[in-house]
Design a protein around this motif. Structure first.
Motif, PDB file in Angstrom:
ATOM      1  N   ARG A 134       0.836  -1.212   0.000  1.00 43.27           N
ATOM      2  CA  ARG A 134       0.000   0.000   0.000  1.00 43.27           C
ATOM      3  C   ARG A 134       0.867   1.258   0.000  1.00 43.27           C
ATOM      4  NH1 ARG A 134      -3.119   3.349  -1.891  1.00 43.27           N
ATOM      5  NH2 ARG A 134      -4.171   4.797  -0.455  1.00 43.27           N
ATOM      6  N   LEU A 135       1.946   1.221   0.779  1.00 35.82           N
ATOM      7  CA  LEU A 135       2.847   2.377   0.829  1.00 35.82           C
ATOM      8  C   LEU A 135       3.435   2.665  -0.544  1.00 35.82           C
ATOM      9  CD1 LEU A 135       4.430   4.536   2.392  1.00 35.82           C
ATOM     10  CD2 LEU A 135       6.177   2.805   2.828  1.00 35.82           C
ATOM     11  N   PHE A 136       3.875   1.628  -1.251  1.00 31.24           N
ATOM     12  CA  PHE A 136       4.471   1.831  -2.573  1.00 31.24           C
ATOM     13  C   PHE A 136       3.454   2.349  -3.568  1.00 31.24           C
ATOM     14  CE2 PHE A 136       8.222  -1.341  -1.998  1.00 31.24           C
ATOM     15  CZ  PHE A 136       8.778  -0.462  -1.081  1.00 31.24           C
ATOM     16  N   GLU A 137       2.200   1.953  -3.408  1.00 34.98           N
ATOM     17  CA  GLU A 137       1.145   2.507  -4.273  1.00 34.98           C
ATOM     18  C   GLU A 137       1.065   4.022  -4.074  1.00 34.98           C
ATOM     19  OE1 GLU A 137      -2.494   0.609  -3.318  1.00 34.98           O
ATOM     20  OE2 GLU A 137      -1.927  -1.344  -4.150  1.00 34.98           O
ATOM     21  N   MET A 138       1.110   4.441  -2.826  1.00 30.23           N
ATOM     22  CA  MET A 138       1.038   5.869  -2.508  1.00 30.23           C
ATOM     23  C   MET A 138       2.260   6.609  -3.029  1.00 30.23           C
ATOM     24  SD  MET A 138      -0.316   5.273   1.391  1.00 30.23           S
ATOM     25  CE  MET A 138      -0.194   6.982   1.885  1.00 30.23           C
ATOM     26  N   LEU A 139       3.451   6.009  -2.825  1.00 29.50           N
ATOM     27  CA  LEU A 139       4.683   6.661  -3.251  1.00 29.50           C
ATOM     28  C   LEU A 139       4.814   6.701  -4.769  1.00 29.50           C
ATOM     29  CD1 LEU A 139       7.248   5.264  -0.641  1.00 29.50           C
ATOM     30  CD2 LEU A 139       6.155   7.511  -0.692  1.00 29.50           C
ATOM     31  N   ASP A 181       2.341   6.878  -6.856  1.00 25.28           N
ATOM     32  CA  ASP A 181       1.421   7.931  -7.286  1.00 25.28           C
ATOM     33  C   ASP A 181       2.045   9.308  -7.072  1.00 25.28           C
ATOM     34  OD1 ASP A 181      -1.298   8.896  -8.101  1.00 25.28           O
ATOM     35  OD2 ASP A 181      -1.306   9.666  -6.047  1.00 25.28           O
ATOM     36  N   LEU A 182       2.711   9.480  -5.920  1.00 29.08           N
ATOM     37  CA  LEU A 182       3.372  10.753  -5.629  1.00 29.08           C
ATOM     38  C   LEU A 182       4.494  11.030  -6.624  1.00 29.08           C
ATOM     39  CD1 LEU A 182       3.771  13.187  -3.714  1.00 29.08           C
ATOM     40  CD2 LEU A 182       5.337  11.741  -2.388  1.00 29.08           C
ATOM     41  N   GLU A 183       5.267   9.985  -6.942  1.00 29.48           N
ATOM     42  CA  GLU A 183       6.386  10.161  -7.880  1.00 29.48           C
ATOM     43  C   GLU A 183       5.881  10.568  -9.262  1.00 29.48           C
ATOM     44  OE1 GLU A 183       9.144   9.593 -10.938  1.00 29.48           O
ATOM     45  OE2 GLU A 183       7.450   8.192 -10.701  1.00 29.48           O
ATOM     46  N   VAL A 184       4.817   9.927  -9.720  1.00 29.89           N
ATOM     47  CA  VAL A 184       4.258  10.244 -11.036  1.00 29.89           C
ATOM     48  C   VAL A 184       3.780  11.692 -11.079  1.00 29.89           C
ATOM     49  CG1 VAL A 184       2.357   9.773 -12.626  1.00 29.89           C
ATOM     50  CG2 VAL A 184       3.634   7.873 -11.623  1.00 29.89           C
ATOM     51  N   LYS A 185       3.104  12.125 -10.012  1.00 28.62           N
ATOM     52  CA  LYS A 185       2.521  13.466  -9.993  1.00 28.62           C
ATOM     53  C   LYS A 185       3.569  14.565  -9.817  1.00 28.62           C
ATOM     54  CE  LYS A 185      -2.025  11.992  -8.327  1.00 28.62           C
ATOM     55  NZ  LYS A 185      -2.987  11.980  -7.182  1.00 28.62           N
TER      56      LYS A 185
END
Length: 320
Positions: free
Chosen positions: A266-271, A273-277
């Motif tokens: 779950r953490l990597f999903e969040m990170l 998404d943050l990296e892409v944005k």
């Protein structure tokens, strides 16, 4: 100033006031002279003691509900503080390579600390208190935090407990070995080796106008990797082995789950998404830096110097 600091706790100032006063004293002492390492360390010790005393007093005075429950919480807190402080004292003594530090003492106090947190008796006692119907909201909240904390450390598998103790010993030995490492940089003009801590090397990378000096400092920092590699990889393997024994994907997944309540997936999903944005912002910033300071500014030994303001560089030079 600092030798008189403990009296602030006796005057029963709030923690906020204490920290403000400490900051003022630190600022006053910095005007025109640098503090010795001993005085800085002494200041931190006094702050820790004063604020710890204030926290305990305020908790006992402000925690509403049955007094025996508050006494239970306080008693558990005192026991925790004892093992935690013992570990932290040895950790920082080893980290700073202070006289008399011992990797054996560090491993022992870390094991004692882990044993306290993983003691089933502590978790059982907290759960019994949580069964009471007359708890105040604050007491229930504190006990809930204690319950979650102890649950994070309970290891019923004997093999996991043995592996955890072995890891404490390995980590302590690595810390001791790291302290003996001859760290520094080679002066590009004279060819002589200058001893320097990792903090000094990072500061040199920010303040040295000579690129050759910055690169030498960077290479000095990079030498830490090969020095610790073999022992550290063994620790990583054993950490992952421990985590898998306890039902996690790996050690990172275990720590994230304990701290955040969700796993690394779950953490990597969040990170991700943050990296892409934020990727376009990063790319634009790098392009701008290269345009303003030249392509060499993107090199790892040049980036911090290229990004540092002149005021920051001037202040850092005072300390280097």
């Amino acid at each position: 100033h600092f030798r008189n600091y403990p009296s602030l706790a006796a005057q029963r100032h709030s923690e906020h006031d204490v920290l403000i006063k400490w900051t003022m004293l630190m600022t006053r002492s910095l005007q025109g002279k640098a503090l010795s390492t001993r005085l800085v360390r002494e200041a931190h010790i006094h702050v820790a003691k004063a604020t710890a005393g204030i926290r305990q007093t305020e908790m006992v005075n402000k925690l509403e509900g049955p007094s025996e429950v508050t006494a239970f919480i306080e008693n558990l807190s005192v026991k925790y503080e004892k093992v935690h402080k013992s570990f932290e004292d040895n950790f920082w003594a080893t980290k700073m390579n202070l006289k008399g530090c011992s990797s054996d003492a560090l491993a022992k106090t870390k094991t004692n600390y882990d044993n306290f947190l993983s003691d089933p008796a502590n978790l059982k006692a907290v759960k019994e208190q949580l069964q009471r119907s007359d708890l105040s909201p604050d007491q229930h909240k504190v006990l809930g935090v204690l319950e979650r904390t102890f649950k994070c450390y309970i290891t019923e598998d004997p093999a996991a407990s043995q592996l955890k103790e072995s890891l404490n010993e390995q980590e302590a030995k690595l810390a001791a070995a790291r302290n003996t490492m001859k760290l520094g940089y080679t002066d590009p003009e004279t060819g002589s080796f200058t001893p320097a801590s990792s903090v000094q090397l990072r500061n040199l990378m920010r303040v040295a106008d000579n690129e050759a000096v910055r690169k030498s400092a960077y290479e000095g920092l990079r030498s830490v990797g090969p020095f610790v590699c073999e022992a550290f990889l063994k620790i990583v393997k054993d950490r992952n082995k421990l985590a898998r024994l306890l039902g996690y994907q790996d050690f990172y997944d275990m720590k994230v789950t304990a701290a955040e309540g969700f796993g690394k997936a779950r953490l990597f999903e969040m990170l991700d998404d943050l990296e892409v944005k934020t990727r376009s912002i990063m790319e634009t910033a790098r392009e701008r830096l290269a345009t303003e300071k030249g392509p060499a500014a993107l090199e790892p030994h040049n980036q911090s110097h290229a990004l540092a303001g002149r005021q920051a560089i001037w202040h850092l030079r005072l300390w280097c």
